[in-house]
Design an enzyme around this catalytic site. Structure first.
Site, mmCIF file in Angstrom:
data_model
loop_
_atom_site.group_PDB
_atom_site.id
_atom_site.type_symbol
_atom_site.label_atom_id
_atom_site.label_comp_id
_atom_site.label_asym_id
_atom_site.label_seq_id
_atom_site.Cartn_x
_atom_site.Cartn_y
_atom_site.Cartn_z
ATOM 1 N N ASN A 148 0.870 -1.175 0.000
ATOM 2 C CA ASN A 148 0.000 0.000 0.000
ATOM 3 C C ASN A 148 0.907 1.224 0.000
ATOM 4 O O ASN A 148 1.524 1.531 1.016
ATOM 5 C CB ASN A 148 -0.893 -0.026 1.249
ATOM 6 C CG ASN A 148 -1.708 1.249 1.416
ATOM 7 O OD1 ASN A 148 -1.760 2.081 0.505
ATOM 8 N ND2 ASN A 148 -2.347 1.393 2.574
ATOM 9 N N TRP A 149 0.970 1.874 -1.139
ATOM 10 C CA TRP A 149 1.891 3.021 -1.261
ATOM 11 C C TRP A 149 1.333 4.275 -0.592
ATOM 12 O O TRP A 149 2.031 5.270 -0.495
ATOM 13 C CB TRP A 149 2.198 3.277 -2.734
ATOM 14 C CG TRP A 149 3.258 2.362 -3.289
ATOM 15 C CD1 TRP A 149 3.636 1.134 -2.791
ATOM 16 C CD2 TRP A 149 4.109 2.612 -4.417
ATOM 17 N NE1 TRP A 149 4.649 0.611 -3.542
ATOM 18 C CE2 TRP A 149 4.963 1.498 -4.558
ATOM 19 C CE3 TRP A 149 4.218 3.653 -5.328
ATOM 20 C CZ2 TRP A 149 5.922 1.398 -5.569
ATOM 21 C CZ3 TRP A 149 5.165 3.564 -6.349
ATOM 22 C CH2 TRP A 149 6.007 2.452 -6.458
ATOM 23 N N LYS A 150 0.058 4.250 -0.217
ATOM 24 C CA LYS A 150 -0.563 5.432 0.411
ATOM 25 C C LYS A 150 -0.331 6.657 -0.488
ATOM 26 O O LYS A 150 -0.344 6.508 -1.715
ATOM 27 C CB LYS A 150 -0.032 5.616 1.831
ATOM 28 C CG LYS A 150 -0.159 4.316 2.657
ATOM 29 C CD LYS A 150 0.121 4.476 4.106
ATOM 30 C CE LYS A 150 -0.047 3.116 4.802
ATOM 31 N NZ LYS A 150 0.104 3.190 6.251
ATOM 32 N N HIS A 182 -9.309 1.046 5.125
ATOM 33 C CA HIS A 182 -8.023 1.257 5.801
ATOM 34 C C HIS A 182 -8.240 2.208 6.984
ATOM 35 O O HIS A 182 -9.051 3.124 6.913
ATOM 36 C CB HIS A 182 -7.005 1.842 4.817
ATOM 37 C CG HIS A 182 -5.614 1.817 5.363
ATOM 38 N ND1 HIS A 182 -5.173 2.740 6.293
ATOM 39 C CD2 HIS A 182 -4.582 0.971 5.161
ATOM 40 C CE1 HIS A 182 -3.922 2.449 6.620
ATOM 41 N NE2 HIS A 182 -3.541 1.385 5.950
ATOM 42 N N GLU A 185 -6.616 4.609 7.996
ATOM 43 C CA GLU A 185 -6.400 6.031 7.678
ATOM 44 C C GLU A 185 -7.638 6.622 7.009
ATOM 45 O O GLU A 185 -7.945 7.803 7.193
ATOM 46 C CB GLU A 185 -5.137 6.183 6.815
ATOM 47 C CG GLU A 185 -3.888 5.931 7.647
ATOM 48 C CD GLU A 185 -2.695 5.385 6.890
ATOM 49 O OE1 GLU A 185 -2.668 5.450 5.651
ATOM 50 O OE2 GLU A 185 -1.769 4.877 7.564
ATOM 51 N N GLU A 188 -4.847 -4.864 10.678
ATOM 52 C CA GLU A 188 -3.822 -3.830 10.835
ATOM 53 C C GLU A 188 -4.065 -3.073 12.135
ATOM 54 O O GLU A 188 -4.874 -2.135 12.158
ATOM 55 C CB GLU A 188 -3.866 -2.849 9.659
ATOM 56 C CG GLU A 188 -3.593 -3.486 8.314
ATOM 57 C CD GLU A 188 -3.061 -2.481 7.309
ATOM 58 O OE1 GLU A 188 -2.024 -2.759 6.715
ATOM 59 O OE2 GLU A 188 -3.677 -1.401 7.145
ATOM 60 N N GLY A 194 3.199 2.287 10.703
ATOM 61 C CA GLY A 194 4.184 3.350 10.560
ATOM 62 C C GLY A 194 4.962 3.673 11.822
ATOM 63 O O GLY A 194 5.631 4.702 11.902
ATOM 64 N N SER A 227 3.959 -2.143 10.205
ATOM 65 C CA SER A 227 5.408 -2.237 10.429
ATOM 66 C C SER A 227 5.998 -3.584 10.022
ATOM 67 O O SER A 227 6.920 -4.083 10.666
ATOM 68 C CB SER A 227 5.755 -1.900 11.886
ATOM 69 O OG SER A 227 5.420 -0.551 12.171
ATOM 70 N N GLY A 253 3.087 -1.082 4.154
ATOM 71 C CA GLY A 253 3.130 0.324 3.773
ATOM 72 C C GLY A 253 4.542 0.737 3.384
ATOM 73 O O GLY A 253 5.007 0.481 2.273
ATOM 74 N N GLY A 254 5.245 1.343 4.319
ATOM 75 C CA GLY A 254 6.550 1.947 4.036
ATOM 76 C C GLY A 254 7.528 1.017 3.342
ATOM 77 O O GLY A 254 8.255 1.437 2.425
HETATM 78 P P1 13P Z 1 3.437 0.378 7.477
HETATM 79 O O1 13P Z 1 3.901 -0.923 6.862
HETATM 80 O O2 13P Z 1 4.146 1.574 6.942
HETATM 81 O O3 13P Z 1 3.403 0.296 8.974
HETATM 82 O O4 13P Z 1 1.901 0.564 6.999
HETATM 83 C C1 13P Z 1 1.009 -0.489 7.131
HETATM 84 C C2 13P Z 1 -0.243 -0.145 6.429
HETATM 85 O O5 13P Z 1 -0.992 0.716 6.836
HETATM 86 C C3 13P Z 1 -0.523 -0.864 5.168
HETATM 87 O O6 13P Z 1 -1.830 -0.629 4.736
#
Ligand code: 13P
Length: 247
Positions: free
Chosen positions: A10-12, A93, A95, A163, A169, A209, A230-231
């Site tokens: 997920n590149w957000k 998600h 967020e 999640e 993050g 993470s 994510g990251g």
């Molecule tokens: P991180 O891997 O950056 O913690 O993000 C997880 C996430 O929200 C994937 O949707």
């Protein structure tokens, strides 16, 4: 049948046209048996999908509107994502739930919209730190699962991602035992709604993470069928070992 694991990125709100080089490196380097999905920002879906055609990397959106079209300025429908070449879409998600006030009912409608357009819905659930501290992790996850996963869910049209909000993050993750507890609970909860046989087929991803250093041990936990990352999905050099860990 054994469940094929998924490594989903997920590149957000990250990535510009030049980021296609990371996709190219991922396509070139992805080996093993896991399914690989990259969800770039919507601006890149069409270009990424064209690039990834006939590769083992599938492309997904990060959200969709419940309606197919209409007066919803700034929103994108599942049909539009499919038209751009996406095969998956993340819905619910944390967020989106936090930044846009998305309720379980809204997430459920989005999942149904995804299916209407022929997309696989990746439905996210997860507790906040205060809910965990209050001992309500399974309560929150259970309520979100029942509220967000529509009755028409099947292993073919739906993937579920656990999640924990406090792990996203932050570099912090639940212990393997805590991850196992939630994933076992989700499998059992799905079995109570859909029957054991159907529930056994759902892929249950862990997100929060996930890194090259911890992916293998997390993906080895029973009822963990891969990760939503994510990251560490932004750079092929980080994501490729995670893909390998899911294989
Ligand atoms: P991180 O891997 O950056 O913690 O993000 C997880 C996430 O929200 C994937 O949707």
């Amino acid at each position: 049948m054994p469940r094929v694991k998924i490594a989903a990125g997920n590149w957000k709100m990250n990535g510009l046209a030049g980021s296609v080089s990371e996709l190219d490196a991922l396509i070139a380097g992805a080996a093993g048996g896991a399914e690989v999905v990259i969800c770039p920002p919507a601006t890149l879906i069409a270009a990424f999908a064209a690039r990834a055609r006939d590769s083992r990397v599938a492309i997904g959106g990060q959200d969709c509107h419940a309606a197919a079209s209409g007066a919803h300025t700034g929103d994108l429908s599942a049909e539009m994502l499919a038209d751009a070449g996406a095969s998956h879409v993340i819905v619910g998600h944390s967020e989106r739930r936090a930044d846009h006030g998305e309720s379980d009912a809204a997430v459920r409608a989005k999942a149904e919209a995804a299916w209407r357009a022929g997309l696989v819905a990746i439905i996210c659930v997860g507790e906040t730190e205060s809910s965990r501290d209050a001992g309500d992790t399974l309560g929150v996850v259970g309520r979100q699962l029942r509220g967000s996963v529509p009755g028409g869910a099947t292993a073919a049209n739906t993937v579920i991602a656990y999640e924990p909000v406090w792990a996203i993050g932050t570099g912090r993750t639940p212990t393997l035992a805590e991850i196992a507890e939630v994933h076992d609970f989700m499998r059992a909860d799905l079995a109570s709604r859909f029957g054991t046989g159907a529930a056994d087929g759902f892929r249950l991803l862990y997100g929060g993470s996930v890194k090259p250093t911890n992916a293998a041990e997390i993906f080895a936990v029973g009822n963990v069928d891969g990760g939503l990352v994510g990251g560490a999905s932004l750079k092929a050099g980080d994501f490729l070992p995670i893909v390998a860990a899911a294989s």
